[in-house]
Motif scaffolding. Structure first.
Motif, short mmCIF file in Angstrom:
data_model
loop_
_atom_site.label_atom_id
_atom_site.label_comp_id
_atom_site.label_asym_id
_atom_site.label_seq_id
_atom_site.Cartn_x
_atom_site.Cartn_y
_atom_site.Cartn_z
N THR A 1 29.99 31.35 39.47
CA THR A 1 29.89 32.81 39.40
C THR A 1 31.01 33.37 38.50
O THR A 1 31.97 32.67 38.16
CB THR A 1 30.01 33.43 40.79
OG1 THR A 1 31.32 33.15 41.31
CG2 THR A 1 28.95 32.87 41.73
N LEU A 2 30.87 34.64 38.16
CA LEU A 2 31.86 35.28 37.32
C LEU A 2 33.25 35.27 37.97
O LEU A 2 34.25 35.02 37.30
CB LEU A 2 31.44 36.72 37.02
CG LEU A 2 32.41 37.58 36.22
CD1 LEU A 2 32.67 36.98 34.84
CD2 LEU A 2 31.88 39.01 36.08
N ILE A 3 33.32 35.52 39.27
CA ILE A 3 34.60 35.54 39.97
C ILE A 3 35.26 34.17 39.91
O ILE A 3 36.48 34.05 39.66
CB ILE A 3 34.43 35.99 41.44
CG1 ILE A 3 33.93 37.44 41.50
CG2 ILE A 3 35.73 35.83 42.20
CD1 ILE A 3 34.87 38.44 40.85
N GLU A 4 34.49 33.11 40.12
CA GLU A 4 35.04 31.76 40.03
C GLU A 4 35.58 31.48 38.63
O GLU A 4 36.67 30.91 38.46
CB GLU A 4 33.98 30.73 40.38
CG GLU A 4 33.56 30.72 41.83
CD GLU A 4 32.45 29.72 42.09
OE1 GLU A 4 32.72 28.69 42.72
OE2 GLU A 4 31.32 29.96 41.62
N SER B 1 47.76 38.51 37.96
CA SER B 1 46.30 38.58 38.11
C SER B 1 45.78 37.62 39.18
O SER B 1 44.64 37.76 39.63
CB SER B 1 45.62 38.28 36.78
OG SER B 1 45.93 36.97 36.34
N LEU B 2 46.61 36.66 39.59
CA LEU B 2 46.12 35.66 40.55
C LEU B 2 45.90 36.20 41.97
O LEU B 2 44.90 35.84 42.60
CB LEU B 2 47.08 34.46 40.59
CG LEU B 2 46.98 33.49 39.41
CD1 LEU B 2 48.00 32.36 39.55
CD2 LEU B 2 45.57 32.93 39.30
N PRO B 3 46.79 37.06 42.53
CA PRO B 3 46.52 37.53 43.91
C PRO B 3 45.18 38.25 44.07
O PRO B 3 44.41 37.90 44.99
CB PRO B 3 47.72 38.46 44.18
CG PRO B 3 48.81 37.91 43.33
CD PRO B 3 48.14 37.45 42.08
N PRO B 4 44.83 39.25 43.22
CA PRO B 4 43.52 39.88 43.42
C PRO B 4 42.36 38.92 43.16
O PRO B 4 41.36 38.94 43.89
CB PRO B 4 43.51 41.04 42.42
CG PRO B 4 44.54 40.69 41.40
CD PRO B 4 45.57 39.92 42.14
N LEU B 5 42.50 38.09 42.13
CA LEU B 5 41.43 37.13 41.85
C LEU B 5 41.33 36.08 42.96
O LEU B 5 40.23 35.65 43.33
CB LEU B 5 41.67 36.44 40.51
CG LEU B 5 41.42 37.28 39.25
CD1 LEU B 5 41.77 36.49 38.00
CD2 LEU B 5 39.96 37.74 39.19
N GLY B 6 42.48 35.66 43.50
CA GLY B 6 42.48 34.69 44.60
C GLY B 6 41.79 35.25 45.83
O GLY B 6 41.04 34.53 46.52
N LEU B 7 42.04 36.52 46.13
CA LEU B 7 41.38 37.16 47.28
C LEU B 7 39.88 37.20 47.09
O LEU B 7 39.10 36.88 48.01
CB LEU B 7 41.94 38.57 47.46
CG LEU B 7 41.40 39.36 48.65
CD1 LEU B 7 41.74 38.65 49.96
CD2 LEU B 7 41.96 40.78 48.65
N LEU B 8 39.43 37.59 45.89
CA LEU B 8 38.00 37.61 45.61
C LEU B 8 37.41 36.21 45.63
O LEU B 8 36.27 36.00 46.07
CB LEU B 8 37.75 38.27 44.25
CG LEU B 8 38.06 39.77 44.15
CD1 LEU B 8 37.92 40.24 42.71
CD2 LEU B 8 37.12 40.57 45.05
N TYR B 9 38.19 35.24 45.17
CA TYR B 9 37.70 33.85 45.12
C TYR B 9 37.42 33.31 46.52
O TYR B 9 36.51 32.48 46.70
CB TYR B 9 38.71 32.98 44.40
CG TYR B 9 38.30 31.52 44.33
CD1 TYR B 9 37.23 31.12 43.52
CD2 TYR B 9 38.97 30.55 45.05
CE1 TYR B 9 36.84 29.80 43.46
CE2 TYR B 9 38.60 29.22 44.98
CZ TYR B 9 37.53 28.85 44.18
OH TYR B 9 37.15 27.53 44.12
N LEU B 10 38.18 33.77 47.52
CA LEU B 10 37.94 33.31 48.89
C LEU B 10 36.51 33.59 49.33
O LEU B 10 35.92 32.84 50.14
CB LEU B 10 38.92 33.99 49.85
CG LEU B 10 40.39 33.59 49.73
CD1 LEU B 10 41.24 34.42 50.69
CD2 LEU B 10 40.56 32.10 50.01
N PHE B 11 35.92 34.68 48.84
CA PHE B 11 34.56 35.04 49.21
C PHE B 11 33.52 34.47 48.25
O PHE B 11 32.33 34.46 48.56
CB PHE B 11 34.42 36.57 49.25
CG PHE B 11 35.31 37.23 50.25
CD1 PHE B 11 34.94 37.33 51.59
CD2 PHE B 11 36.55 37.74 49.87
CE1 PHE B 11 35.77 37.93 52.52
CE2 PHE B 11 37.38 38.35 50.79
CZ PHE B 11 36.99 38.44 52.13
N ALA B 12 33.97 34.00 47.07
CA ALA B 12 33.03 33.51 46.07
C ALA B 12 33.02 31.99 45.95
O ALA B 12 32.13 31.43 45.30
CB ALA B 12 33.36 34.11 44.70
#
Length: 301
Positions: A38-41, A192-203
């Motif tokens: 996915t895009l988030i990954e 950029s890693l904390p917000p992306l890491g949080l989203l990655y937990l769901f993706a």
């Protein structure tokens, strides 16, 4: 210290390397998407891999003490805008053929000219405004809104990504007065890693080994390309290195054909030279203005 000719050759070489690396990264994005990512990954691994590479290089070189900053709010803003631009660009790469998304990316100098006039109040004469107009005519030829095969959403995201990237260039121009390049690159990756890491937990989802390789490759290719790109500006002026970016169309065309069996539409070959010519006019006028400023500053009263 190497002479000027050697430094220019190094600048051009580094810029061409960065263009090639970004070309392979973009192809990796499409391959990862085709494999189910996915895009988030893709965004997370792009920044995760780049952060690892950049941190390792800084530790091996000047050390992490050299990335201390007193301008954290500016870095946060740069990270937010940079992530938004990356989101738009990666979405466009996934929606458009490689050559077309790359061609639209050539409008960044055009948006930078507009923002420079509006935000920085830079003098912008008829040459530059003519180049801006010509560049957008080239975009209309490539996208042919309403009648072409290019998805309007994909083209719109690509243009929005170019606008945001141009805004990042304005931010970097202001931050560059106090912040070294390595500091700016480091904080962009890390913040950029904390917000992306949080989203990655769901993706996050399982993948076959080949897709994991694509995802990791996207990060390391992007980080290496970023270093080569910024390094090119240490050895040569913008007017020399930026025209090298247009070689990215060759990589996009070749990889699009070899990996996805896609060649640019005839309209793309018409619109691309117009956009490139517009960008080169802007670079040329920037060089002329720079030389005039030097002449004025060194003139004998």
């Amino acid at each position: 210290m190497p002479d000027t000719q050697d430094r220019i050759a190094a600048a051009i070489g580094l810029r061409l390397v960065s263009v090639a690396l970004f070309g392979f990264m973009n192809a990796g994005i499409k391959l990862a998407e085709a494999g189910g990512a996915t895009l988030i990954e893709i965004l997370f691994f792009r920044q995760f891999g780049a952060a690892l590479l950049i941190t390792a290089v800084i530790i091996a070189g000047p050390g992490l003490r050299n990335v201390r900053t007193s301008r954290l709010p500016a870095h946060l803003l740069r990270a937010a805008v940079g992530l938004a631009a990356m989101f738009c660009f990666f979405s466009a790469i996934m929606a458009l053929p490689l050559a077309e998304s790359t061609a639209i990316g050539f409008t960044i100098p055009i948006f930078a000219t507009i923002l420079g006039a509006l935000v920085l109040k830079e003098p912008t004469g008829p040459w530059r405004w003519g180049a801006v107009t010509g560049g957008f005519v080239g975009v209309l030829i490539i996208t042919r809104p309403g009648v072409g095969d290019i998805p309007v959403r994909g083209a719109g995201l690509a243009l929005l990504g170019c606008l945001l990237t141009a805004f990042v260039s304005i931010l970097l121009r202001r931050m560059g007065r106090t912040e070294p390049t390595s500091t700016t690159v480091f904080w962009f990756s890390v913040l950029s890693l904390p917000p992306l890491g949080l989203l990655y937990l769901f993706a996050a989802q399982p993948h076959v080994p080949l897709v994991w390789a694509y995802l990791l490759g996207i990060g390391f290719l992007g980080g290496a390309a970023q270093f080569a790109m910024t390094g090119s500006l240490r050895f040569g002026p913008v007017s020399v290195v930026v025209p090298m970016d247009y070689s990215s169309l060759l990589w996009a065309t070749a990889l699009g054909w070899l990996l996805f069996g896609a060649l640019p539409a005839p309209a793309t070959w018409v619109g691309v030279p117009i956009i490139i010519a517009s960008g080169l006019v802007i670079v040329w006028r920037e060089r002329v203005r720079h030389l005039r400023a030097i002449a004025t500053a060194t003139a004998i009263p």
